[in-house]
Design a protein around this motif. Structure first.
Motif, PDB file in Angstrom:
ATOM      1  N   ARG A 145      41.402  46.676  12.988  1.00  0.00           N
ATOM      2  CA  ARG A 145      42.112  45.642  12.240  1.00  0.00           C
ATOM      3  C   ARG A 145      42.477  46.222  10.880  1.00  0.00           C
ATOM      4  O   ARG A 145      41.584  46.607  10.109  1.00  0.00           O
ATOM      5  N   ASP A 146      43.778  46.303  10.669  1.00  0.00           N
ATOM      6  CA  ASP A 146      44.297  46.883   9.417  1.00  0.00           C
ATOM      7  C   ASP A 146      43.678  48.260   9.149  1.00  0.00           C
ATOM      8  O   ASP A 146      43.097  48.529   8.087  1.00  0.00           O
ATOM      9  N   ASN A 147      43.801  49.141  10.169  1.00  0.00           N
ATOM     10  CA  ASN A 147      43.391  50.542  10.081  1.00  0.00           C
ATOM     11  C   ASN A 147      41.863  50.747  10.125  1.00  0.00           C
ATOM     12  O   ASN A 147      41.406  51.896  10.102  1.00  0.00           O
ATOM     13  N   GLU A 148      41.078  49.699  10.179  1.00  0.00           N
ATOM     14  CA  GLU A 148      39.631  49.824  10.168  1.00  0.00           C
ATOM     15  C   GLU A 148      39.050  49.435  11.535  1.00  0.00           C
ATOM     16  O   GLU A 148      39.541  48.506  12.192  1.00  0.00           O
ATOM     17  N   VAL A 149      37.990  50.148  11.956  1.00  0.00           N
ATOM     18  CA  VAL A 149      37.311  49.824  13.209  1.00  0.00           C
ATOM     19  C   VAL A 149      36.452  48.586  13.008  1.00  0.00           C
ATOM     20  O   VAL A 149      35.584  48.549  12.121  1.00  0.00           O
ATOM     21  N   VAL A 150      36.683  47.556  13.816  1.00  0.00           N
ATOM     22  CA  VAL A 150      35.901  46.319  13.719  1.00  0.00           C
ATOM     23  C   VAL A 150      35.076  46.072  14.985  1.00  0.00           C
ATOM     24  O   VAL A 150      34.258  45.142  15.021  1.00  0.00           O
ATOM     25  N   GLY A 151      35.264  46.879  16.014  1.00  0.00           N
ATOM     26  CA  GLY A 151      34.480  46.748  17.243  1.00  0.00           C
ATOM     27  C   GLY A 151      34.481  48.065  17.984  1.00  0.00           C
ATOM     28  O   GLY A 151      35.489  48.791  17.972  1.00  0.00           O
ATOM     29  N   ALA A 152      33.349  48.399  18.605  1.00  0.00           N
ATOM     30  CA  ALA A 152      33.267  49.702  19.255  1.00  0.00           C
ATOM     31  C   ALA A 152      32.270  49.663  20.402  1.00  0.00           C
ATOM     32  O   ALA A 152      31.314  48.884  20.389  1.00  0.00           O
ATOM     33  N   ALA A 153      32.518  50.533  21.394  1.00  0.00           N
ATOM     34  CA  ALA A 153      31.596  50.657  22.527  1.00  0.00           C
ATOM     35  C   ALA A 153      31.663  52.073  23.061  1.00  0.00           C
ATOM     36  O   ALA A 153      32.722  52.510  23.535  1.00  0.00           O
ATOM     37  N   GLY A 201      30.382  58.975  25.331  1.00  0.00           N
ATOM     38  CA  GLY A 201      30.561  58.728  23.910  1.00  0.00           C
ATOM     39  C   GLY A 201      29.270  58.904  23.131  1.00  0.00           C
ATOM     40  O   GLY A 201      28.202  58.453  23.548  1.00  0.00           O
ATOM     41  N   THR A 202      29.371  59.564  21.985  1.00  0.00           N
ATOM     42  CA  THR A 202      28.231  59.740  21.087  1.00  0.00           C
ATOM     43  C   THR A 202      28.690  59.467  19.656  1.00  0.00           C
ATOM     44  O   THR A 202      29.891  59.390  19.374  1.00  0.00           O
ATOM     45  N   GLU A 203      27.722  59.318  18.760  1.00  0.00           N
ATOM     46  CA  GLU A 203      28.043  59.036  17.372  1.00  0.00           C
ATOM     47  C   GLU A 203      27.976  60.319  16.565  1.00  0.00           C
ATOM     48  O   GLU A 203      26.964  61.041  16.594  1.00  0.00           O
ATOM     49  N   GLY A 204      29.085  60.620  15.849  1.00  0.00           N
ATOM     50  CA  GLY A 204      29.119  61.812  15.015  1.00  0.00           C
ATOM     51  C   GLY A 204      28.366  61.618  13.706  1.00  0.00           C
ATOM     52  O   GLY A 204      27.901  60.509  13.382  1.00  0.00           O
ATOM     53  N   THR A 205      28.272  62.687  12.955  1.00  0.00           N
ATOM     54  CA  THR A 205      27.495  62.658  11.713  1.00  0.00           C
ATOM     55  C   THR A 205      28.330  62.423  10.472  1.00  0.00           C
ATOM     56  O   THR A 205      27.784  62.260   9.374  1.00  0.00           O
ATOM     57  N   THR A 206      29.645  62.407  10.629  1.00  0.00           N
ATOM     58  CA  THR A 206      30.506  62.210   9.462  1.00  0.00           C
ATOM     59  C   THR A 206      31.393  60.988   9.687  1.00  0.00           C
ATOM     60  O   THR A 206      31.622  60.556  10.816  1.00  0.00           O
ATOM     61  N   THR A 207      31.899  60.430   8.600  1.00  0.00           N
ATOM     62  CA  THR A 207      32.739  59.247   8.687  1.00  0.00           C
ATOM     63  C   THR A 207      34.014  59.540   9.453  1.00  0.00           C
ATOM     64  O   THR A 207      34.458  58.755  10.300  1.00  0.00           O
ATOM     65  N   TRP A 208      34.613  60.703   9.210  1.00  0.00           N
ATOM     66  CA  TRP A 208      35.882  61.015   9.884  1.00  0.00           C
ATOM     67  C   TRP A 208      35.669  61.410  11.344  1.00  0.00           C
ATOM     68  O   TRP A 208      36.609  61.445  12.134  1.00  0.00           O
ATOM     69  N   ALA A 228      45.440  60.084  11.415  1.00  0.00           N
ATOM     70  CA  ALA A 228      44.748  58.795  11.325  1.00  0.00           C
ATOM     71  C   ALA A 228      45.299  57.814  12.356  1.00  0.00           C
ATOM     72  O   ALA A 228      46.451  57.915  12.791  1.00  0.00           O
ATOM     73  N   ILE A 229      44.449  56.864  12.733  1.00  0.00           N
ATOM     74  CA  ILE A 229      44.853  55.745  13.586  1.00  0.00           C
ATOM     75  C   ILE A 229      45.244  54.605  12.667  1.00  0.00           C
ATOM     76  O   ILE A 229      44.457  54.188  11.804  1.00  0.00           O
ATOM     77  N   GLU A 230      46.439  54.062  12.862  1.00  0.00           N
ATOM     78  CA  GLU A 230      46.945  53.052  11.939  1.00  0.00           C
ATOM     79  C   GLU A 230      47.329  51.780  12.690  1.00  0.00           C
ATOM     80  O   GLU A 230      47.769  51.825  13.838  1.00  0.00           O
ATOM     81  N   GLY A 231      47.121  50.644  11.991  1.00  0.00           N
ATOM     82  CA  GLY A 231      47.531  49.351  12.536  1.00  0.00           C
ATOM     83  C   GLY A 231      46.354  48.522  13.026  1.00  0.00           C
ATOM     84  O   GLY A 231      45.192  48.750  12.652  1.00  0.00           O
TER      85      GLY A 231
END
Length: 510
Positions: free
Chosen positions: A450-458, A431-438, A373-376
Motif C-alpha cells: 500500500r503506497d509502496n510499503e509492504v502491509v501483508g506478507a507470507a 521464502g526466508t527472511e533476509g537480514t537487511t531492510t532492502w 523498487a516496487i511501486e504502487g
C-alpha cells in the motif's frame, strides 16, 4: 351196569368242565343303543348300556361336543344329557367306548344328535370399551364391562398367546379388570384379551390392549466430553471438530463462548439437533499466544444442567506470515509479470543449472527498472525457479521449461570454497527472511503493498508450481500454484499471461 354208570358220570363231568372253560375265555364289548337323538331344548336324559364280558373299558366324549354334552357313568350304564341348542342348526357328537386291558376288541361308538332350534334365541356378548391404552410404567388397572344377551350365557377371559407374559385379567360379575406389567422397552407394544362365551352360538370378542413405551428421563450427553485441544493449524488439516450429542426427551442448543459468555470470534458451534451432532469450526491461530473458550451445550428440559466443555487452541509457532487463513491467488487480480534470467550466457561456466527470478503483479503495482523498487498498491508474488542449462533459441529467446517445480529448503553452500555451488533443477527455494531492510523478503513470498510499503506478507515454505508455456506467445505462460505458508495457510490459484524477460539487464521483447 355199575361200570356204565361210572363212565356216564365221568362224561358228564368232562362236558361240564369243557363248558366252564369256554365261558371264562370269551371276551366281548357291546353298547346299546348306538345312537341317541335329543330335542333342541328340554333337558332330557338318555342312557346307554355297555355290555362287557371279561374286559374293562372306559369312555370319552369328542372334543367338539364337550362344550354341550355331559356324560356320567354308574356301573355299566352311561347317562347322557345335553345343553339347550341355541343355534338354528343341528349338532352331532360322539361317545367312544374302548377296552383298557389290552384286549384286541374294536372300540364302540354312540352317535349323539341334537336337533336344530327352530327359534334360536339371540346369543351374544359385548364389551365396553373395546380397547384400552396404558402408560409404559406404573399403569393403573382398567375395567371393561362385559354384557351377555342371556342370563344363562357366561364367559371366560384370557390374554392371547403372545401377551400372557405382560397382561393379566380378573373377572367379577360383569366386570373384567385388566392389568399390565411395566414395559421394559421405549417402543409401544400391543396385545389382546379374548372373551370366550360359554355357548358357541355366541361369537368371541377381543379387547385391544396398547401399552406405550417406557419414557426415559431427560438426559443429555456429548461425546467426546473431554476438553477439546486444537492445534494452531487444525486437526489433520481440518478446521473443525464433530461431536456426537445423545439427547433423551429434551431439546438442546450449542454455542462457543469465552469465560464471560461472549461469542468467540475464532470458533463457532453449529448444532444439528435432528442428526445429533455439533460442528465446532475454528480458524487457524496466527498469534503467538494460545487462546481458549468454552463449548456450551444447553438442554431445555427442567432438571438438566448445561454441559461446558473447555476449548483450547495452541499458539502458532514462530512465523512470518500475516495471513489468518487460506488465500485464493486468483482473486488478487494478478495480470502482468516481470522476469530476469541469470546468467545471461549460461554456457560460460560449468554450472549445470540456471535460475529465473519471477514477479507477478496485480494492477496498480509495478517494478521500477531504474531504482529496482516496487511501486504502487496491490499484490505481488515473487519466486525463483531453477532449471537445467538452457540456451537461447533461434528467436533470440529463452524459454522457461514446462513442468512441476517443488518448493524446497535452500541447499547449504559447500564447505570447500573451490567446490561449484548450484541449486537443483525443478526446484524453487522457500521464502526466508533476509537480514537487511532492502533484502528482507528472500526467495518465495506473497506480498501486499500500500503506497509502496509492504502491509501483508507470507513466506511460501512448501508446495508446487506447475508451468505450461502458452502457444503463440513468446513470454506467456500458465502458472498453477498449490502452496503453503509457514503456519499452514494454503495459497492456491492460477496466473495466465506474460512474464516479460530480462537477461542480465538486457530486456528481451515481450
Amino acid at each position: 351196569m355199575k361200570t356204565k354208570k361210572i363212565l356216564l358220570a365221568a362224561a358228564v363231568a368232562l362236558l361240564a368242565a369243557s363248558c366252564n372253560k369256554t365261558e371264562t375265555e370269551t371276551k366281548s364289548l357291546e353298547v346299546s343303543p348306538t345312537s341317541l337323538e335329543f330335542e333342541a331344548t328340554g333337558g332330557t336324559v338318555q342312557n346307554v348300556t355297555v355290555q362287557a364280558q371279561n374286559v374293562t373299558w372306559e369312555y370319552s366324549v369328542s372334543a367338539a361336543a364337550q362344550a354341550w354334552m355331559t356324560v356320567s357313568q354308574e356301573g355299566n350304564v352311561l347317562t347322557v344329557s345335553v345343553a339347550d341348542n341355541n343355534k338354528g342348526e343341528q349338532r352331532t357328537g360322539q361317545i367312544r367306548i374302548q377296552v383298557t386291558d389290552g384286549s384286541k376288541l374294536p372300540a364302540r361308538g354312540v352317535t349323539v344328535t341334537q336337533q336344530a332350534n327352530a327359534n334360536p334365541p339371540e346369543m351374544s356378548i359385548s364389551v365396553n370399551p373395546s380397547s384400552l391404552t396404558f402408560e409404559g410404567e406404573g399403569a393403573a388397572p382398567q375395567e371393561v364391562t362385559v354384557t351377555s344377551s342371556s342370563e344363562t350365557l357366561t364367559w371366560t377371559a384370557a390374554p392371547d398367546e403372545t401377551s400372557g407374559e405382560w397382561i393379566t385379567v380378573a373377572a367379577a360379575g360383569d366386570k373384567l379388570t385388566v392389568s399390565v406389567a411395566d414395559n421394559p422397552d421405549t417402543q409401544r407394544r400391543s396385545g389382546s384379551v379374548v372373551i370366550t362365551p360359554s355357548d358357541d352360538a355366541a361369537d368371541s370378542k377381543a379387547i385391544r390392549i396398547i401399552q406405550e413405551g417406557r419414557i426415559l428421563p431427560p438426559s443429555l450427553t456429548v461425546s467426546p466430553s473431554d476438553p477439546i485441544e486444537i492445534p494452531y493449524n487444525g486437526i489433520d488439516g481440518k478446521l473443525y471438530v464433530l461431536l456426537t450429542v445423545t439427547a433423551e426427551n429434551t431439546e438442546w442448543s450449542a454455542k462457543a463462548t469465552d469465560a464471560e459468555g461472549n461469542a468467540l470470534d475464532w470458533a463457532t458451534a453449529t448444532a444439528s439437533t435432528g442428526e445429533g451432532y455439533i460442528n465446532l469450526s475454528f480458524t487457524r491461530n496466527t498469534q503467538k499466544q494460545p487462546r481458549s473458550g468454552i463449548l456450551v451445550v444447553t438442554p431445555t428440559a427442567e432438571g438438566l444442567n448445561e454441559l461446558r466443555i473447555p476449548i483450547t487452541q495452541t499458539a502458532a509457532p514462530d512465523h512470518l506470515t500475516t495471513l489468518d487463513g487460506d488465500l485464493d491467488l486468483t482473486t488478487l487480480g494478478l495480470d502482468h509479470g516481470y522476469s530476469t534470467l541469470m546468467p545471461y550466457a549460461p554456457d560460460d561456466t560449468l554450472q549445470p543449472t540456471i535460475q529465473w527470478e519471477l514477479n507477478l503483479f496485480s494492477e496498480g503495482l509495478s517494478f521500477n527498472r531504474n531504482t529496482g523498487a516496487i511501486e504502487g498498491s496491490g499484490h505481488r508474488l515473487h519466486f525463483m525457479p531453477v532449471t537445467e542449462r538452457i540456451e537461447m533459441n533461434d528467436d533470440d529467446m529463452y524459454i522457461l521449461p514446462d513442468g512441476e517445480y517443488e518448493i524446497v529448503t535452500p541447499k547449504p553452500h559447500p564447505e570447500d570454497p573451490d567446490a561449484i555451488y548450484y541449486k537443483d533443477a525443478w526446484t524453487i527455494d522457500k521464502g526466508t527472511e533476509g537480514t537487511t531492510t532492502w533484502n528482507k523478503y528472500v526467495d518465495f513470498w506473497y506480498l501486499e503493498y500500500r503506497d509502496n510499503e509492504v502491509v501483508g506478507a507470507a513466506p511460501v515454505v512448501s508446495g508446487t508450481v506447475t508451468v505450461t508455456k502458452m502457444e503463440g506467445f513468446e513470454n506467456s505462460y500458465v502458472f498453477e500454484f498449490d502452496l503453503l505458508d509457514d503456519i499452514g495457510n494454503r495459497l492456491t490459484g492460477t496466473y495466465s499471461g506474460s512474464i516479460g524477460l530480462n537477461v542480465n539487464g538486457r530486456q528481451l521483447p515481450d
